[in-house]
Motif scaffolding. Sequence first.
Motif, PDB file in Angstrom:
ATOM      1  N   UNK A 171       4.104  -8.900 -29.978  1.00  0.00           N
ATOM      2  CA  UNK A 171       3.724  -7.591 -30.524  1.00  0.00           C
ATOM      3  C   UNK A 171       4.992  -6.769 -30.709  1.00  0.00           C
ATOM      4  N   UNK A 172       5.216  -6.311 -31.926  1.00  0.00           N
ATOM      5  CA  UNK A 172       6.431  -5.534 -32.192  1.00  0.00           C
ATOM      6  C   UNK A 172       6.214  -4.066 -31.873  1.00  0.00           C
ATOM      7  N   UNK A 173       7.298  -3.409 -31.604  1.00  0.00           N
ATOM      8  CA  UNK A 173       7.235  -1.977 -31.315  1.00  0.00           C
ATOM      9  C   UNK A 173       7.159  -1.232 -32.649  1.00  0.00           C
ATOM     10  N   UNK A 174       5.957  -1.042 -33.119  1.00  0.00           N
ATOM     11  CA  UNK A 174       5.738  -0.476 -34.455  1.00  0.00           C
ATOM     12  C   UNK A 174       6.348   0.925 -34.583  1.00  0.00           C
ATOM     13  N   UNK A 175       6.100   1.838 -33.618  1.00  0.00           N
ATOM     14  CA  UNK A 175       6.686   3.174 -33.797  1.00  0.00           C
ATOM     15  C   UNK A 175       8.214   3.160 -33.803  1.00  0.00           C
ATOM     16  N   UNK A 176       8.824   2.309 -32.988  1.00  0.00           N
ATOM     17  CA  UNK A 176      10.300   2.290 -32.933  1.00  0.00           C
ATOM     18  C   UNK A 176      10.896   1.724 -34.226  1.00  0.00           C
ATOM     19  N   UNK A 177      10.284   0.668 -34.759  1.00  0.00           N
ATOM     20  CA  UNK A 177      10.794   0.095 -36.017  1.00  0.00           C
ATOM     21  C   UNK A 177      10.607   1.110 -37.148  1.00  0.00           C
ATOM     22  N   UNK A 178       9.457   1.771 -37.136  1.00  0.00           N
ATOM     23  CA  UNK A 178       9.176   2.775 -38.171  1.00  0.00           C
ATOM     24  C   UNK A 178      10.210   3.896 -38.129  1.00  0.00           C
ATOM     25  N   UNK A 179      10.467   4.393 -36.938  1.00  0.00           N
ATOM     26  CA  UNK A 179      11.387   5.516 -36.783  1.00  0.00           C
ATOM     27  C   UNK A 179      12.800   5.125 -37.220  1.00  0.00           C
ATOM     28  N   UNK A 180      13.229   3.951 -36.775  1.00  0.00           N
ATOM     29  CA  UNK A 180      14.588   3.508 -37.095  1.00  0.00           C
ATOM     30  C   UNK A 180      14.740   3.292 -38.602  1.00  0.00           C
ATOM     31  N   UNK A 181      13.738   2.688 -39.218  1.00  0.00           N
ATOM     32  CA  UNK A 181      13.809   2.415 -40.655  1.00  0.00           C
ATOM     33  C   UNK A 181      13.810   3.699 -41.461  1.00  0.00           C
ATOM     34  N   UNK A 182      12.929   4.608 -41.089  1.00  0.00           N
ATOM     35  CA  UNK A 182      12.830   5.857 -41.851  1.00  0.00           C
ATOM     36  C   UNK A 182      14.079   6.724 -41.678  1.00  0.00           C
ATOM     37  N   UNK A 183      14.716   6.633 -40.513  1.00  0.00           N
ATOM     38  CA  UNK A 183      15.961   7.383 -40.301  1.00  0.00           C
ATOM     39  C   UNK A 183      17.024   6.915 -41.287  1.00  0.00           C
ATOM     40  N   UNK A 184      16.900   5.680 -41.746  1.00  0.00           N
ATOM     41  CA  UNK A 184      17.858   5.129 -42.716  1.00  0.00           C
ATOM     42  C   UNK A 184      17.361   5.269 -44.150  1.00  0.00           C
ATOM     43  N   UNK A 185      16.219   5.912 -44.317  1.00  0.00           N
ATOM     44  CA  UNK A 185      15.702   6.125 -45.669  1.00  0.00           C
ATOM     45  C   UNK A 185      14.880   4.982 -46.227  1.00  0.00           C
ATOM     46  N   UNK A 186      14.459   4.051 -45.371  1.00  0.00           N
ATOM     47  CA  UNK A 186      13.648   2.923 -45.843  1.00  0.00           C
ATOM     48  C   UNK A 186      12.166   3.295 -45.733  1.00  0.00           C
ATOM     49  N   UNK A 187      11.349   2.660 -46.563  1.00  0.00           N
ATOM     50  CA  UNK A 187       9.909   2.676 -46.318  1.00  0.00           C
ATOM     51  C   UNK A 187       9.613   1.577 -45.306  1.00  0.00           C
TER      52      UNK A 187
END
Length: 464
Positions: free
Chosen positions: A230-246
């Motif tokens: 199970x991946x850490x969905x909120x952490x991946x989301x936060x890190x990606x969005x901080x870099x401007x990714x969807x």
Amino acid sequence: MEPSRLELPADTLQRIASELRCHMTDERVALRLDEEDKLRHFREHFHIPKVQDLPSIDLSLVNKDENSIYFLGNSHGLQPKLVKTYLDEELDKWAKMGAYGHDRGKRPWITGDETIAGLMTDIVGASEKEIVLMNALTVNLHLLLLSFFKPTPKRYKILLEAKAFPSDHYAVESQLQLHGLNVEKSMRLIKPREGEETLRMEDILEIIEKEGDSIAVILFCGVHFYTGQLFNIPAITKAGQAKGCFVGFDLAHAVGNVELHLHDWGVDFACWCSYKYLNSGAGGLAGAFVHEKHVHTIKPALVGWFSHELKTRFKMDNKLQLIPGANGFRISNPPILLVCPLHASLEIFKQATMKALRRKSILLTGYLEYLLKHYFSKDKADTKKPFVTIITPARIDDRGCQLTLTFSVPTKNVYEELEKRGVVCDKREPNGIRVAPVPLYNSFHDVYKFINLLTSALDSVATK
Ligand SMILES: *Cc1c(COP(=O)(O)O)cnc(C)c1O
């Protein structure tokens, strides 16, 4: 994701064993766990296959009236008993009034999908407006990527796991090709470290940090189909969005398995199928999520008449009034015969609640893990005895129901011996057997019996 605040499986097992004055491996522990299980009656809502009806059963090894040990809800969920009733309701309506069924009855066909979307909100943690039930999973993934993947010369990559489910891999490959991109350069695959089976969060975050500026979309699964991670969905989301990714997720193995809070986590988009933990039957109606924050900015790339507001849809004036948000992504009219089985299943989820299911799941899978380790760990003293390795992460926060097992003896042989004994699970390349005790319909006694059957299966493999 807060299981650390719950009683840990080992503590529960110890408590019960000391109350019963027996060892934690005793059958009475399993029976007591079932007695204490407030969700146990939900099993009665499902058809549990009998061993005598299974194609690979060896009737000399089983008692034919027995139930199978069904540990394959991760791949194909069992049938809720109400499915037939609900299907009959729509078939009767069709028989009795033909096209009038479109706007009448419990599930008017025109809005059949919408009548059950509200039952999905707690399962994925989103508002009804952010959820749409339509198509099949990979189709939805394509539709979402068409809107969220808008590559530019500087930002053109899609990041995903190297061992993503083949359908997701092909979907991404073909999306890149659709944009005329070089697949090798634009498909950023992340794989586990040498000698490791699962991905480390720190490695995922490092790639996002280093390469995020060139990544347009991060597409991860919620729970990995092979390893059960199970991946850490909120952490991946936060890190990606901080870099401007969807950041989007394929929740095929997460939905109905672990608690999800897609809205609060700010996930950009997600999709899932419903025939795995959600028990809707093969090819069941899939789902998609588009976060509310995109309601005015992200539009469907492909539309049809069901993208059009219901109020004016039947004016047939060819002036599209697009439904804002997820529902605008619908193209065709909903398949009512696929709505029925999903309806039956989601009503059970509504009663059980994801929170309670997850709580039971942690204990159920924890119990399975305990017994597997107790009986089948690598024993240095006895090198001839077959042993089992669990490749699924041991941390509760890093897994759902499923455990993936590998063996010191050929997997194929173990699998065949389990099948003969009425255990329904599956083997997956390269060498794993996936077992998923599902909290909605599996019992602790199922786990106990599975361990006995695995013992007998391994004995049989070892002596061949
Ligand atoms: C099960 C699964 C699929 C299956 O795709 P369909 O479009 O439903 O056939 C795709 N991706 C993942 C990650 C899956 O687990």
